[in-house]
Write a protein that holds these residues in place. Structure first.
Motif, PDB file in Angstrom:
ATOM      1  N   LEU A  81       0.817  -1.215   0.000  1.00 43.06           N
ATOM      2  CA  LEU A  81       0.000   0.000   0.000  1.00 43.06           C
ATOM      3  C   LEU A  81       0.851   1.265   0.000  1.00 43.06           C
ATOM      4  O   LEU A  81       0.327   2.375   0.069  1.00 43.06           O
ATOM      5  CB  LEU A  81      -0.934  -0.002   1.218  1.00 43.06           C
ATOM      6  N   HIS A  82       2.167   1.114  -0.052  1.00 45.41           N
ATOM      7  CA  HIS A  82       3.012   2.313  -0.011  1.00 45.41           C
ATOM      8  C   HIS A  82       2.939   3.077  -1.330  1.00 45.41           C
ATOM      9  O   HIS A  82       2.737   2.499  -2.389  1.00 45.41           O
ATOM     10  CB  HIS A  82       4.447   1.933   0.334  1.00 45.41           C
ATOM     11  N   PRO A  83       3.098   4.393  -1.269  1.00 41.71           N
ATOM     12  CA  PRO A  83       2.980   5.213  -2.480  1.00 41.71           C
ATOM     13  C   PRO A  83       4.080   4.929  -3.494  1.00 41.71           C
ATOM     14  O   PRO A  83       5.158   4.448  -3.140  1.00 41.71           O
ATOM     15  CB  PRO A  83       3.103   6.648  -1.947  1.00 41.71           C
ATOM     16  N   LEU A  84       3.787   5.253  -4.765  1.00 40.86           N
ATOM     17  CA  LEU A  84       4.779   5.124  -5.834  1.00 40.86           C
ATOM     18  C   LEU A  84       5.824   6.225  -5.674  1.00 40.86           C
ATOM     19  O   LEU A  84       5.535   7.274  -5.092  1.00 40.86           O
ATOM     20  CB  LEU A  84       4.095   5.272  -7.201  1.00 40.86           C
ATOM     21  N   PRO A  85       7.038   6.009  -6.209  1.00 43.66           N
ATOM     22  CA  PRO A  85       8.049   7.085  -6.139  1.00 43.66           C
ATOM     23  C   PRO A  85       7.606   8.286  -6.971  1.00 43.66           C
ATOM     24  O   PRO A  85       6.787   8.153  -7.886  1.00 43.66           O
ATOM     25  CB  PRO A  85       9.297   6.440  -6.734  1.00 43.66           C
ATOM     26  N   ALA A  86       8.166   9.446  -6.648  1.00 46.23           N
ATOM     27  CA  ALA A  86       7.780  10.685  -7.336  1.00 46.23           C
ATOM     28  C   ALA A  86       7.923  10.552  -8.849  1.00 46.23           C
ATOM     29  O   ALA A  86       7.151  11.140  -9.612  1.00 46.23           O
ATOM     30  CB  ALA A  86       8.614  11.841  -6.813  1.00 46.23           C
ATOM     31  N   SER A  87       8.898   9.748  -9.303  1.00 44.57           N
ATOM     32  CA  SER A  87       9.155   9.615 -10.741  1.00 44.57           C
ATOM     33  C   SER A  87       7.977   8.973 -11.471  1.00 44.57           C
ATOM     34  O   SER A  87       7.889   9.043 -12.696  1.00 44.57           O
ATOM     35  CB  SER A  87      10.420   8.789 -10.962  1.00 44.57           C
ATOM     36  N   ALA A  88       7.050   8.333 -10.739  1.00 43.17           N
ATOM     37  CA  ALA A  88       5.909   7.694 -11.387  1.00 43.17           C
ATOM     38  C   ALA A  88       4.936   8.720 -11.968  1.00 43.17           C
ATOM     39  O   ALA A  88       4.127   8.405 -12.830  1.00 43.17           O
ATOM     40  CB  ALA A  88       5.168   6.799 -10.390  1.00 43.17           C
ATOM     41  N   GLN A  89       5.007   9.959 -11.465  1.00 42.08           N
ATOM     42  CA  GLN A  89       4.118  11.005 -11.986  1.00 42.08           C
ATOM     43  C   GLN A  89       4.719  11.544 -13.279  1.00 42.08           C
ATOM     44  O   GLN A  89       5.551  12.442 -13.265  1.00 42.08           O
ATOM     45  CB  GLN A  89       3.952  12.126 -10.947  1.00 42.08           C
ATOM     46  N   LYS A  90       4.277  10.984 -14.430  1.00 44.53           N
ATOM     47  CA  LYS A  90       4.882  11.336 -15.721  1.00 44.53           C
ATOM     48  C   LYS A  90       4.258  12.620 -16.279  1.00 44.53           C
ATOM     49  O   LYS A  90       4.933  13.530 -16.684  1.00 44.53           O
ATOM     50  CB  LYS A  90       4.702  10.182 -16.721  1.00 44.53           C
ATOM     51  N   GLU A  91       2.925  12.640 -16.290  1.00 41.55           N
ATOM     52  CA  GLU A  91       2.215  13.803 -16.824  1.00 41.55           C
ATOM     53  C   GLU A  91       2.222  14.922 -15.772  1.00 41.55           C
ATOM     54  O   GLU A  91       2.075  14.640 -14.589  1.00 41.55           O
ATOM     55  CB  GLU A  91       0.746  13.431 -17.076  1.00 41.55           C
ATOM     56  N   PRO A  92       2.399  16.180 -16.215  1.00 41.10           N
ATOM     57  CA  PRO A  92       2.261  17.252 -15.223  1.00 41.10           C
ATOM     58  C   PRO A  92       0.805  17.320 -14.751  1.00 41.10           C
ATOM     59  O   PRO A  92      -0.113  16.963 -15.494  1.00 41.10           O
ATOM     60  CB  PRO A  92       2.646  18.511 -16.006  1.00 41.10           C
ATOM     61  N   LEU A  93       0.596  17.774 -13.527  1.00 41.57           N
ATOM     62  CA  LEU A  93      -0.770  17.939 -13.017  1.00 41.57           C
ATOM     63  C   LEU A  93      -1.419  19.094 -13.763  1.00 41.57           C
ATOM     64  O   LEU A  93      -0.736  19.997 -14.241  1.00 41.57           O
ATOM     65  CB  LEU A  93      -0.736  18.237 -11.521  1.00 41.57           C
ATOM     66  N   PRO A  94      -2.754  19.081 -13.901  1.00 43.08           N
ATOM     67  CA  PRO A  94      -3.422  20.194 -14.577  1.00 43.08           C
ATOM     68  C   PRO A  94      -3.106  21.531 -13.891  1.00 43.08           C
ATOM     69  O   PRO A  94      -2.817  21.551 -12.693  1.00 43.08           O
ATOM     70  CB  PRO A  94      -4.908  19.868 -14.458  1.00 43.08           C
ATOM     71  N   GLY A  95      -3.181  22.609 -14.645  1.00 38.98           N
ATOM     72  CA  GLY A  95      -2.821  23.928 -14.134  1.00 38.98           C
ATOM     73  C   GLY A  95      -3.614  24.340 -12.904  1.00 38.98           C
ATOM     74  O   GLY A  95      -3.115  25.057 -12.042  1.00 38.98           O
ATOM     75  N   TRP A  96      -4.853  23.866 -12.784  1.00 41.18           N
ATOM     76  CA  TRP A  96      -5.676  24.262 -11.640  1.00 41.18           C
ATOM     77  C   TRP A  96      -5.365  23.452 -10.397  1.00 41.18           C
ATOM     78  O   TRP A  96      -5.927  23.671  -9.339  1.00 41.18           O
ATOM     79  CB  TRP A  96      -7.166  24.172 -11.958  1.00 41.18           C
ATOM     80  N   CYS A  97      -4.463  22.497 -10.545  1.00 39.83           N
ATOM     81  CA  CYS A  97      -4.160  21.658  -9.381  1.00 39.83           C
ATOM     82  C   CYS A  97      -2.804  22.041  -8.805  1.00 39.83           C
ATOM     83  O   CYS A  97      -1.757  21.666  -9.315  1.00 39.83           O
ATOM     84  CB  CYS A  97      -4.173  20.189  -9.774  1.00 39.83           C
ATOM     85  N   VAL A  98      -2.824  22.858  -7.763  1.00 41.63           N
ATOM     86  CA  VAL A  98      -1.592  23.256  -7.096  1.00 41.63           C
ATOM     87  C   VAL A  98      -1.590  22.604  -5.729  1.00 41.63           C
ATOM     88  O   VAL A  98      -2.520  22.775  -4.951  1.00 41.63           O
ATOM     89  CB  VAL A  98      -1.511  24.786  -6.939  1.00 41.63           C
ATOM     90  N   ILE A  99      -0.542  21.842  -5.455  1.00 39.50           N
ATOM     91  CA  ILE A  99      -0.503  21.152  -4.166  1.00 39.50           C
ATOM     92  C   ILE A  99       0.113  22.068  -3.134  1.00 39.50           C
ATOM     93  O   ILE A  99       1.166  22.659  -3.359  1.00 39.50           O
ATOM     94  CB  ILE A  99       0.242  19.819  -4.288  1.00 39.50           C
ATOM     95  N   GLY A 100      -0.585  22.218  -2.018  1.00 45.73           N
ATOM     96  CA  GLY A 100      -0.199  23.168  -0.984  1.00 45.73           C
ATOM     97  C   GLY A 100       1.231  22.989  -0.509  1.00 45.73           C
ATOM     98  O   GLY A 100       1.787  21.905  -0.522  1.00 45.73           O
ATOM     99  N   LYS A 101       1.813  24.096  -0.078  1.00 50.69           N
ATOM    100  CA  LYS A 101       3.182  24.068   0.432  1.00 50.69           C
ATOM    101  C   LYS A 101       3.127  23.902   1.945  1.00 50.69           C
ATOM    102  O   LYS A 101       2.354  24.551   2.611  1.00 50.69           O
ATOM    103  CB  LYS A 101       3.865  25.394   0.119  1.00 50.69           C
ATOM    104  N   SER A 102       3.988  23.061   2.462  1.00 49.80           N
ATOM    105  CA  SER A 102       4.054  22.894   3.902  1.00 49.80           C
ATOM    106  C   SER A 102       4.954  23.975   4.485  1.00 49.80           C
ATOM    107  O   SER A 102       5.821  24.507   3.817  1.00 49.80           O
ATOM    108  CB  SER A 102       4.616  21.525   4.232  1.00 49.80           C
ATOM    109  N   GLU A 103       4.729  24.274   5.769  1.00 55.28           N
ATOM    110  CA  GLU A 103       5.579  25.264   6.436  1.00 55.28           C
ATOM    111  C   GLU A 103       6.975  24.714   6.659  1.00 55.28           C
ATOM    112  O   GLU A 103       7.930  25.439   6.852  1.00 55.28           O
ATOM    113  CB  GLU A 103       4.980  25.612   7.806  1.00 55.28           C
ATOM    114  N   VAL A 104       7.077  23.393   6.730  1.00 52.67           N
ATOM    115  CA  VAL A 104       8.366  22.776   7.028  1.00 52.67           C
ATOM    116  C   VAL A 104       9.054  22.377   5.726  1.00 52.67           C
ATOM    117  O   VAL A 104       8.461  21.720   4.892  1.00 52.67           O
ATOM    118  CB  VAL A 104       8.163  21.522   7.902  1.00 52.67           C
ATOM    119  N   GLN A 105      10.298  22.784   5.567  1.00 49.70           N
ATOM    120  CA  GLN A 105      11.051  22.405   4.393  1.00 49.70           C
ATOM    121  C   GLN A 105      11.410  20.934   4.502  1.00 49.70           C
ATOM    122  O   GLN A 105      11.894  20.487   5.515  1.00 49.70           O
ATOM    123  CB  GLN A 105      12.339  23.239   4.316  1.00 49.70           C
ATOM    124  N   ARG A 106      11.134  20.189   3.473  1.00 46.04           N
ATOM    125  CA  ARG A 106      11.494  18.772   3.531  1.00 46.04           C
ATOM    126  C   ARG A 106      12.776  18.547   2.767  1.00 46.04           C
ATOM    127  O   ARG A 106      13.008  19.151   1.777  1.00 46.04           O
ATOM    128  CB  ARG A 106      10.382  17.929   2.940  1.00 46.04           C
TER     129      ARG A 106
END
Lengths: 428, 227
Positions: B202-227
């Motif tokens: 059930l673990h998530p896929l690595p970031a590289s699995a996201q091939k297509e860019p997300l649609p322009g209206w989909c902005v994923i929020g920024k966390s206050e903590v730098q990762r």
């Protein structure tokens, strides 16, 4: 439990309205000349003054009220609940139109010291000016310099949501005449400098009285009962007696225990939770050690004042049920002997929040669970499960009565009806 | 639930200190964040992307997401401690437990599958898989999985976006997606998703699995903590 009687309020306010209109003189009192303004603004830019102001604003916890949840610091918008309705804290960033950008120091001094707005209007005492009036001019100047150094945020103030007649500001004129005496803190020459510093912080900027003192039906504090503990209006918490009162006060606390609680959020005698956790996280953990020791010295000089009332003993069957629940649900962490685990789980034996007169804190503590505040001194606090979903009103009352009447604790029992009411008290 | 708290505090020989610290969370979400069989509205946390968990914890703190008991519990925690807690739950392994799904018509189940795999271009709805990963187990570091969630939870979340009870920083992706769906679509997609046996991992896929860019209206929020 409710001490607020709207009837009396209405009567007094209606009387006051007549008086109020007559006493109330609108308008700004003294308009500074342009030259005065320039001199003032040059002085306000002194970095040392601004830094001192930042520290003092932290002691006064101005940001806690003047910042909306998730909002920009000091830009206002948080609604402060009172038994008479919500009063939003205004924007005190230096924005010219929506904040205090156009305020002179004299305007600010009048707000802090006299509880009057920029146009001379009386302010609601939910703004802690009944304490802040004790702050001296130098400290007020530093706080003003700090506020003026903040980034200006444009955010218009919301109007208070108070029902008539509380919505009529002029009604406050009578209240102020009865209950508010402006006056800077006067040191007591017979006491040490440390004691005086502590008294100044506790009675003034730290505004500990605003929560830790009982209020009468008109929302005013009883002078003779200062810091003797009180219910926090409209929030459903009890701020315990801060004197050396046994059973619900700080009897048995060392100065170091008080310093620890204020600095780290936990101590050998109990942890900070509910509104006190907010106070520690936002304000007292940032105080320097000398100021914290001064606060402790002052609190430890306060004699007990409330005569110990005889306490009714909970029914034996209830205590037995409570003891069984305690063994099953609580003893793993707090210990069968109620001594807790140092630095991890607070003791319940001799814990003034457990034995405070109303039982409110123990009931809410059990219903809500939670963490002690994460502070620099205790960055990874432990937590307690909320029991609201797991225990019935009767069970909560039974286990709370058990901890209030076991070991060295002798506090009055709570009823399951109290639990039922507190279950529905909102958390903010 | 009591059993959780008790089992958790009956200290094993070398208790994991974080496990003891988060006893409050465990009483609702399970000792390892496996979710709660008795309450389908309580989500599992185990194995979800750490960035996503952290962002949600911050949302409960700043009022973008609502659940009063949870808001109270996270209120006193620092951004740094929240990050440690998020990392801890993200690293947990917990077996999946199937939850009940209300009966649906065959058409509804078809519609659900359609939305998950292909979306509905006529309404501007991309497939759920295009964002949540081809395995529906999410994508590091921010995209949560949909596999293993209960019907009641998925349904409640889609509803919360439609009524603006749940939000994120910036234009939230799911606010757009959920509001392009009909009430029937919400039920259909929740039922189809909750009926699928989830993959063993059930673990998530690595970031590289996201091939297509997300649609322009989909902005994923920024966390206050730098990762």
């Amino acid at each position: 439990m409710r001490r607020w009687r709207h009837g009396i309020w209405t009567l007094v306010l209606l009387l006051a309205l007549g008086l109020g209109w007559w006493l109330f003189v609108p308008g700004r009192l003294h308009e500074p000349t342009p030259a005065q303004r320039e001199a003032e603004s040059a002085q306000l830019h002194d970095p040392a003054l601004v830094a001192r102001g930042a520290y003092l604003a932290t002691v006064g916890d101005c940001a806690a009220c003047h910042t909306a949840r998730g909002g920009r610091p000091y830009a206002g918008g948080r609604a402060l609940p009172t038994p008479f309705g919500d009063v939003p804290a205004p924007n005190i960033t230096p924005d010219a139109e929506t904040g205090i950008g156009q305020w002179s120091f004299e305007d600010f001094w009048r707000a802090l010291h006299e509880g009057l707005g920029r146009h001379g209007e009386p302010l609601y005492p939910v703004f802690s000016y009944t304490s802040f009036t004790k702050v001296n001019r130098e400290d007020a100047q530093a706080i003003f310099a700090y506020l003026k150094s903040l980034p200006a945020v444009r955010q218009p103030d919301r109007a208070p949501e108070l029902a008539f007649p509380y919505s009529v500001r002029q009604g406050l004129v009578a209240w102020r005449a009865l209950y508010f005496k402006p006056g800077v803190f006067q040191p007591d020459a017979s006491r040490s400098a440390e004691w005086n510093r502590g008294a100044y912080l506790v009675q003034g900027l730290g505004h500990c009285n605003e929560c830790h003192t009982t209020r009468n039906a008109l929302g005013a504090m009883d002078e003779k009962q200062r810091l003797a503990g009180g219910e926090i209006p409209a929030q459903g918490w009890y701020a315990p007696d801060l004197s050396t009162q046994p059973g619900g006060g700080l009897a048995g606390w060392s100065a170091q225990d008080i310093v620890d609680l204020l600095k780290t959020g936990q101590s050998a005698r109990g942890t900070a939770f509910g509104p006190m956790a907010d106070v520690v996280r936002n304000s007292t953990q940032h105080l320097d050690d000398a100021d914290l020791r001064a606060v402790a010295t002052y609190l430890q000089s306060l004699p007990p004042r409330t005569p110990a009332a005889p306490v009714e003993v909970a029914r034996a069957a209830d205590l037995e049920a409570g003891g069984k629940l305690y063994g099953e649900r609580c003893a793993d962490c707090h210990g069968q002997d109620g001594k807790g685990v140092a630095g991890v789980y607070p003791p319940l034996d001799g814990n003034s929040s457990v034995t405070e007169p109303t039982g409110t804190n123990a009931v809410r503590g059990v219903l809500l669970g939670g963490f002690a505040p994460a502070t620099a001194g205790n960055p990874e606090p432990y937590s307690m499960p909320p029991f609201a979903q797991q225990l019935s009103d009767e069970d909560v009352a039974a286990v709370v009565n058990y901890i209030r009447q076991s070991w060295g604790n002798h506090a009055a029992p709570v009823l399951s009806a109290d639990v039922s009411r507190l279950r529905h008290t909102p958390v903010d | 639930m009591a059993a959780n708290a008790a089992a958790q505090t009956a200290a094993p020989a070398k208790p994991d200190p974080m496990q003891r610290r988060v006893a409050a969370c465990a009483s609702c979400h399970g000792v390892h964040g496996e979710g709660l069989p008795g309450d389908v509205k309580i989500p599992r946390l185990a194995g979800k992307p750490a960035g996503y968990l952290l962002q949600q914890l911050e949302a409960f703190q700043n009022g973008q997401r609502h659940h009063a008991p949870m808001e109270y519990v996270v209120r006193q925690l620092s951004p740094e401690y929240l990050r440690q807690i998020a990392d801890w739950f993200a690293a947990q392994q917990a077996p999946y437990e199937k939850q009940p799904v209300p009966a649906q018509t065959a058409e509804a189940m078809q519609r659900g599958e359609q939305l998950v795999k292909h979306g509905d271009p006529s309404r501007g709805i991309p497939s759920c898989e295009s964002c949540h990963g081809s395995t529906l187990t999410g994508v590091e570091p921010m995209m949560p999985g949909l596999a293993g969630l209960s019907y009641a939870y998925i349904d409640a979340q889609l509803d919360a976006w439609r009524t603006h009870q749940r939000s994120t920083d910036g234009p939230g992706c799911m606010v757009v997606v959920a509001n392009r769906m009909t009430v029937g679509d919400v039920t259909a997609v929740a039922a189809w998703l909750a009926s699928q046996p989830p993959p063993a991992n059930l673990h998530p896929l690595p970031a590289s699995a996201q091939k297509e860019p997300l649609p322009g209206w989909c902005v994923i929020g920024k966390s206050e903590v730098q990762r």
